[in-house]
Scaffold this motif. Structure first.
Motif, PDB file in Angstrom:
ATOM      1  N   PRO A  72       0.764  -1.156  -0.048  1.00 51.66           N
ATOM      2  CA  PRO A  72       0.115  -0.028  -0.124  1.00 51.66           C
ATOM      3  C   PRO A  72       0.767   1.158  -0.050  1.00 51.66           C
ATOM      4  O   PRO A  72       0.493   2.136  -0.704  1.00 51.66           O
ATOM      5  CB  PRO A  72      -0.864  -0.257   1.091  1.00 51.66           C
ATOM      6  N   ALA A  73       1.920   1.042   0.624  1.00 51.48           N
ATOM      7  CA  ALA A  73       2.896   2.407   0.643  1.00 51.48           C
ATOM      8  C   ALA A  73       3.391   2.627  -0.856  1.00 51.48           C
ATOM      9  O   ALA A  73       3.647   3.909  -1.072  1.00 51.48           O
ATOM     10  CB  ALA A  73       4.232   2.134   1.561  1.00 51.48           C
ATOM     11  N   MET A  74       3.457   1.404  -1.502  1.00 45.94           N
ATOM     12  CA  MET A  74       4.095   1.738  -3.033  1.00 45.94           C
ATOM     13  C   MET A  74       3.037   2.364  -3.934  1.00 45.94           C
ATOM     14  O   MET A  74       3.481   3.032  -4.681  1.00 45.94           O
ATOM     15  CB  MET A  74       4.885   0.502  -3.363  1.00 45.94           C
ATOM     16  N   LEU A  75       1.999   1.992  -3.298  1.00 41.79           N
ATOM     17  CA  LEU A  75       0.763   2.701  -4.162  1.00 41.79           C
ATOM     18  C   LEU A  75       0.751   4.203  -3.989  1.00 41.79           C
ATOM     19  O   LEU A  75       0.605   4.992  -5.027  1.00 41.79           O
ATOM     20  CB  LEU A  75      -0.578   1.984  -3.609  1.00 41.79           C
ATOM     21  N   ALA A  76       0.861   4.700  -2.746  1.00 39.18           N
ATOM     22  CA  ALA A  76       0.757   5.990  -2.528  1.00 39.18           C
ATOM     23  C   ALA A  76       2.134   6.645  -3.128  1.00 39.18           C
ATOM     24  O   ALA A  76       2.011   7.685  -3.716  1.00 39.18           O
ATOM     25  CB  ALA A  76       0.895   6.453  -0.754  1.00 39.18           C
ATOM     26  N   VAL A  77       3.190   5.960  -2.830  1.00 39.31           N
ATOM     27  CA  VAL A  77       4.544   6.513  -3.511  1.00 39.31           C
ATOM     28  C   VAL A  77       4.571   6.723  -4.870  1.00 39.31           C
ATOM     29  O   VAL A  77       5.070   7.736  -5.464  1.00 39.31           O
ATOM     30  CB  VAL A  77       5.700   5.727  -2.990  1.00 39.31           C
ATOM     31  N   SER A  78       4.195   5.584  -5.321  1.00 37.34           N
ATOM     32  CA  SER A  78       4.103   5.562  -6.998  1.00 37.34           C
ATOM     33  C   SER A  78       2.986   6.705  -7.472  1.00 37.34           C
ATOM     34  O   SER A  78       3.609   7.198  -8.717  1.00 37.34           O
ATOM     35  CB  SER A  78       3.633   4.381  -7.578  1.00 37.34           C
TER      36      SER A  78
END
Length: 264
Positions: A72-78
């Motif tokens: 989920p963090a990578m979803l936000a970061v991307s």
């Protein structure tokens, strides 16, 4: 080709023409499109292997795998990283004279920026789908229900709108694609790392924890993670949406305030 010829033309038709134009422009550079969609997947693979020892920390959430924590963090970061595309797009419009052409067309001045936002929302969903497939192959499991999945999509799209508006404003001000890319990186890094994206906020220095409380990406990450793990509360989702909306409102209000003060 943009076919906006009359101010009486319905605004939705004008917006649709601009959105189609942006999507066609993106499709004409398949290399950029490919890297934009697949880079988050590569980062997920890399980060999940390099930083997985974080899960051994006593402060790491018990019973949570690092891939479930990271995805989920990578979803936000991307979404933050992709926001720079809107800034570069705005700068290119200035460079090739299209911005002046837009100004001469009988349409609302906010429509090109709104079209870029919709364009980024579409690609945000595409990146999320690709990232999700990669995460599943690495052992990711979605622990929430259908409501959690829908809420996560809403949080992600609203964050994408805020980031698109922010970087779009940077592109409008800087007006040079190369400068916008470097400026975007400087803005992007605090959003990404002053958050709970890669490690729990409790492990950070006190001043950084305070900064994270003001970071919309931190709130979005917490909400997305909660929905992925099935532990999200209404307060988490509301905080993420409110933080993104406040950022978007501040960005949209900035040009109006500048005009009131006579700033060009």
């Amino acid at each position: 080709m943009i076919t906006i010829t009359d101010r009486r033309q319905p605004m939705l038709d004008q917006l649709a023409a601009l959105v189609v134009r942006n999507l066609r422009t993106s499709a004409r550079v398949p290399q950029l499109l490919m890297f934009s969609l697949t880079m988050p997947m590569a980062m997920l693979v890399l980060f999940s292997q390099v930083f997985r020892s974080v899960a051994d920390s006593p402060t790491f959430p018990a019973g949570v795998s690092y891939i479930d924590f990271l995805t989920p963090a990578m979803l936000a970061v991307s979404t933050v990283m992709a926001g720079t595309n809107a800034g570069v797009s705005a700068a290119i419009d200035h460079t090739n004279g299209l911005h002046d052409r837009f100004a001469a067309l009988p349409m609302r001045s906010a429509l090109p920026g709104l079209a870029r936002t919709i364009n980024e929302a579409v690609f945000t969903l595409a990146r999320a789908a690709i990232l999700g497939i990669a995460a599943v192959l690495l052992g990711f499991r979605f622990h929430g229900d259908a409501v959690d999945a829908l809420a996560a999509v809403v949080v992600l799209v609203v964050l994408a709108a805020a980031m698109s508006a922010l970087f779009g404003m940077i592109g409008e001000r800087m007006r040079r694609p190369d400068v916008v890319q470097f400026a975007g990186m400087m803005v992007m890094m605090p959003f990404m790392f002053v958050s709970s994206a890669f490690a729990p906020i409790d492990t950070m220095p006190g001043w950084m924890q305070t900064a994270a409380d003001l970071n919309p990406v931190a709130h979005a990450t917490d909400a997305l993670r909660g929905h992925v793990l099935g532990t999200a509360t209404l307060a988490d989702t509301a905080a993420a949406l409110l933080a993104a909306v406040l950022l978007w409102t501040a960005v949209v209000a900035t040009p109006a305030l500048a005009k009131l003060r006579g700033i060009r």
